[in-house]
Write an enzyme that holds these catalytic residues in place. Structure first.
Site, PDB file in Angstrom:
ATOM      1  N   GLU A   1       0.787  -1.230   0.000  1.00 33.84           N
ATOM      2  CA  GLU A   1       0.000   0.000   0.000  1.00 33.84           C
ATOM      3  C   GLU A   1       0.820   1.281   0.000  1.00 33.84           C
ATOM      4  O   GLU A   1       0.408   2.281  -0.576  1.00 33.84           O
ATOM      5  CB  GLU A   1      -0.944   0.010   1.212  1.00 33.84           C
ATOM      6  CG  GLU A   1      -1.981  -1.075   1.208  1.00 33.84           C
ATOM      7  CD  GLU A   1      -2.986  -0.905   0.070  1.00 33.84           C
ATOM      8  OE1 GLU A   1      -3.252   0.245  -0.330  1.00 33.84           O
ATOM      9  OE2 GLU A   1      -3.480  -1.941  -0.432  1.00 33.84           O
TER      10      GLU A   1
ATOM     11  N   SER B   1     -27.170 -21.115  55.222  1.00 32.32           N
ATOM     12  CA  SER B   1     -26.221 -21.206  56.340  1.00 32.32           C
ATOM     13  C   SER B   1     -24.782 -20.881  55.952  1.00 32.32           C
ATOM     14  O   SER B   1     -23.862 -21.135  56.734  1.00 32.32           O
ATOM     15  CB  SER B   1     -26.263 -22.623  56.929  1.00 32.32           C
ATOM     16  OG  SER B   1     -27.537 -22.903  57.458  1.00 32.32           O
TER      17      SER B   1
END
Length: 770
Positions: A83, A342
């Site tokens: 590019e 519990s």
């Protein structure tokens, strides 16, 4: 001289022109700021960077943020060569390339060549416009802006993030995952080149549809790379021979519950602490287990796993199946606020140890109690009488826990839970009472698992980490290392009632400490365990809130806990928690857990904290003055001059005398006190246990139920007389329970024993339409 003057004039003009250009650029930069705000898809990764989950951008794009470190040298080299080979040397635009392209286009009388640099392509992607010379000039301006605001590497990263790949895919990372199911830094030369050719023609070069055309274009560029000697001949040949069989796939949808929770933080890349192998293992175990118990009407489960070495959450399952619609599979069971049953008892007893209130072998009483109208019951609705603290914890007895919380103070318990990030407890702190220790508060599996991890860290709470980027974990010393060690020893015993009866693989299971819990109505089953390596929290139940008779922490949640430990930490019980320096061992009376007196004959060893644990001596065995025939006892006030002797008796509290009588347990009773002694009329009056003093009771007009009369009397009492509003009601044997139907309004209740000692209380009664 004229030449010199002309040169000076030219330089001045050049300087003014440059200054004007700079000023113009500054004004344009101010009035037309760079549109560089990019919305990225949210991606969630594991602790090694593997993609777990992803979410589309608000504009429905797969635009995943590529980080600089994900751009491999191979990817960088290929893209720049194709590019913009002068990317690292130009100021954002290439004037030579622009001039060359302009000449070509002018000669051919049409656009045949472009001159866009990588920076200019980023500018065009940020601000798409129709292609013409005016807009190309605007691109140059934006490119210079980019170069001034960002480094070259940052611009290259932006370029990688904005490349179009057709449909709703943008950026190398999104394309890499959707087409090749891998991150960009793992792409081959052939794959990189294939992806590099698509952005120029994203609509006509679509992977999965035009693979042959893409391969031809890819190979053309590979041969060009070979001609430029960019790569070795072997690398080029391997890339040319690599087939392209990719098609568009889907992004992974793992870890859905935690991903959605963390997505709200607004970060484009969420790097979690999750270990992918552990996560997949736990997901399968949870899913398989729920399928095996679904016939019982139990449809869901959740699990959280913390690595105790790092404090990081490495496994997180919010439901058995995220896609299950029959019981809200998308509900996050790990974060949901539920009743914890519990599960808070280990924390309570650890805090009581640090307050010097008890030690593991300290004897408590498991007997009926009423606190301001609150009468807790055990799971099996039975009472055990004398129990040690460790027995009460092992058997998860409710009444000793409520008594212990009353001793400790609800405020201290709430404060400790708040320091451990229990958000619902923080909100409800002022409303909570003694029932919170039995599940009367709100907690999540995330919070409980983090709480239990403190027992593996010598009592220090370390806030669990979900993200690799989180700062140093917040640490809070909740209890002493000695108290944590005592709880660890208690919870690691196998001979206890909450050990699952159907578990057959204990010989392969690593040593762990664990505690179970079951919420009211059997809606939630909990089991949370830990060892040196991991803390694992399990919740099992229904998101609909439906209770199931068979649901329990021991029978339903614990088998899954054991399966997970047996899989992720197989046979790793070589090291266990070491006794800390602040924890010592002493000899105590086995009947009370206190320091033995001269009369104690049954002894045992017990852990204790020096200078903290109680040093009170045992007084259970005492010498009592009795008559020669042992039918009358005396105190110092009524002791005769002769005709008596000293005898050793076990002192039994009135409530234990009642327990022994109700359960027909024989014990040596102290003879009745001398009836002629004045002291018995001053002390030892009966205590009214129920109704509670100053309490208000609502009675249904439609279906009225009587109130119970319960009192505690001395061992020398054989008969009790009850009075309601100063009117005689009934005479009963000591230790028996009676019932009466009260009138509306204030009611006075009186209790008198056969020694004439009396106790009065007042209650208020309202008859209502229920």
């Amino acid at each position: 001289m004229k030449t010199k003057a002309k040169l000076v004039s030219f330089l001045k003009k050049l300087l003014f022109t440059a200054a004007g250009c700079v000023l113009l650029f500054g004004l344009l930069n101010f009035f037309f700021p760079l549109p560089d705000k990019i919305e990225y898809a949210t991606i969630v990764t594991d602790n090694r960077g593997e993609l777990l989950h992803a979410y589309l951008t608000p504009d429905q794009k797969w635009r995943m943020k590529t980080e600089l470190e994900e751009i491999s040298p191979l990817l960088r080299k290929t893209i720049i060569e194709k590019e913009d080979r002068y990317f690292y040397s130009h100021p954002g635009f290439n004037p030579f390339a622009i001039a060359k392209a302009f000449a070509r286009n002018l000669f051919r009388m049409k656009r045949v060549s472009g001159a866009s640099t990588i920076t200019m392509q980023v500018a065009r992607a940020l601000e798409p416009k129709k292609r013409n010379y005016l807009n190309k000039l605007a691109e140059v301006f934006r490119a210079v802006q980019l170069e001034l605001h960002y480094s070259k590497d940052e611009i290259l990263t932006l370029y990688m993030n904005l490349l179009p790949y057709g449909s709703n895919i943008e950026g190398v990372k999104a394309a890499s995952w959707l087409y090749f199911k891998k991150s960009p830094d793992h792409l081959s030369l052939a794959e990189i080149t294939a992806l590099s050719v698509i952005p120029n023609r994203p609509s006509s070069l679509v992977i999965g549809k035009h693979n042959e055309l893409i391969v031809r274009e890819r190979n053309r560029w590979l041969r060009k790379f070979a001609a430029d000697q960019l790569f070795t001949q072997k690398e080029i040949q391997d890339a040319l021979q690599e087939p392209l069989i990719a098609t568009r796939g889907a992004v992974p949808q793992l870890l859905p519950h935690l991903s959605y929770k963390l997505k709200k933080r607004g970060q484009p890349v969420i790097r979690t602490t999750i270990n992918l192998n552990t996560q997949l293992t736990i997901e399968k175990l949870v899913g398989d287990y729920v399928r095996s118990i679904r016939y019982q009407g139990i449809k869901n489960a959740a699990a959280v796993v913390i690595n105790n070495k790092t404090g990081q959450v490495v496994g997180y399952v919010g439901s058995a199946d995220f896609r299950d619609t029959t019981d809200g599979g998308q509900v996050n069971g790990a974060a949901a606020i539920r009743q914890p049953g519990s599960t808070l008892k280990p924390l309570l007893y650890g805090l009581c140890i640090d307050e010097g209130l008890m030690t593991p072998k300290m004897v408590l009483t498991d007997l009926p109690v009423v606190y301001d109208g609150y009468a807790p019951e055990n799971y099996d609705r039975k009472f055990s009488g004398y129990v040690t603290m460790e027995y009460a914890l092992e058997h998860s007895l409710n009444i000793p826990a409520v008594k212990s919380l009353r001793q400790l103070g609800v405020e201290k318990m709430v404060a400790r839970l708040a320091s451990c990030n229990f958000e619902q407890v923080k909100k409800d702190g002022s409303k909570l009472g003694l029932s919170m220790i039995l599940g009367g508060c709100g907690a999540s599996l995330e919070e409980l698992t983090g709480l239990y991890a403190l027992f593996a860290h010598n009592g220090t709470y370390i806030q669990p980490a979900y993200l690799l980027s989180e700062p140093a974990h917040r640490k809070v010393q909740v209890m002493s290392p000695a108290a944590a060690y005592m709880i660890n020893e208690t919870l690691s015993k196998l001979n206890r009632p909450d050990f699952p009866l159907n578990w057959q693989s204990t010989e392969h299971m690593p040593k762990i400490a664990w505690k179970t819990g079951t919420s009211y109505g059997k809606r939630d089953a909990w089991s949370i365990g830990y060892n040196n390596n991991f803390t694992v929290g399990i919740w099992v139940g229904n998101f609909s809130g439906a209770g199931v008779a068979e649901l329990s922490g021991a029978g339903t949640a614990t088998p899954l806990l054991f399966k997970i430990f047996n899989t992720i930490d197989y046979d790793s019980d070589l090291e266990w928690f070491q006794q800390p320096a602040g924890c010592s061992i002493r000899t105590v009376c086995s009947e009370t857990g206190l320091l033995p007196s001269e009369h104690c004959t049954r002894l045992q060893t017990d852990y204790f904290i020096p200078l903290v644990s109680s040093s009170k001596p045992c007084s259970r065995e005492q010498e009592i003055l009795v008559s020669e025939d042992e039918k009358i006892s005396y105190c110092r006030n009524c002791q005769p001059e002769r005709g008596y002797k000293k005898k050793l008796y076990t002192i039994v509290s009135p409530e234990m005398q009642t327990y022994f009588a109700e359960n027909r347990i024989p014990y040596q009773k102290i003879p009745p006190h001398d009836p002629g002694c004045d002291k018995i009329f001053k002390e030892g009056a009966p205590t009214i246990l129920f109704p509670s003093k100053d309490a208000e009771y609502l009675i249904s007009k439609k279906d009225p139920e009587p109130l119970q009369l319960v009192c505690q009397a001395g061992s020398d009492v054989s008969k009790i007389y009850w009075y309601i509003n100063n009117r005689f009601y009934k005479a009963t044997p000591a230790g028996t329970k009676q019932f009466f139907m009260p009138e509306e309004g204030p009611v006075k209740i009186s209790c008198t024993d056969d020694k004439g000692r009396n106790k009065d209380i007042w209650i208020r009664v309202r008859w209502v339409d229920l």
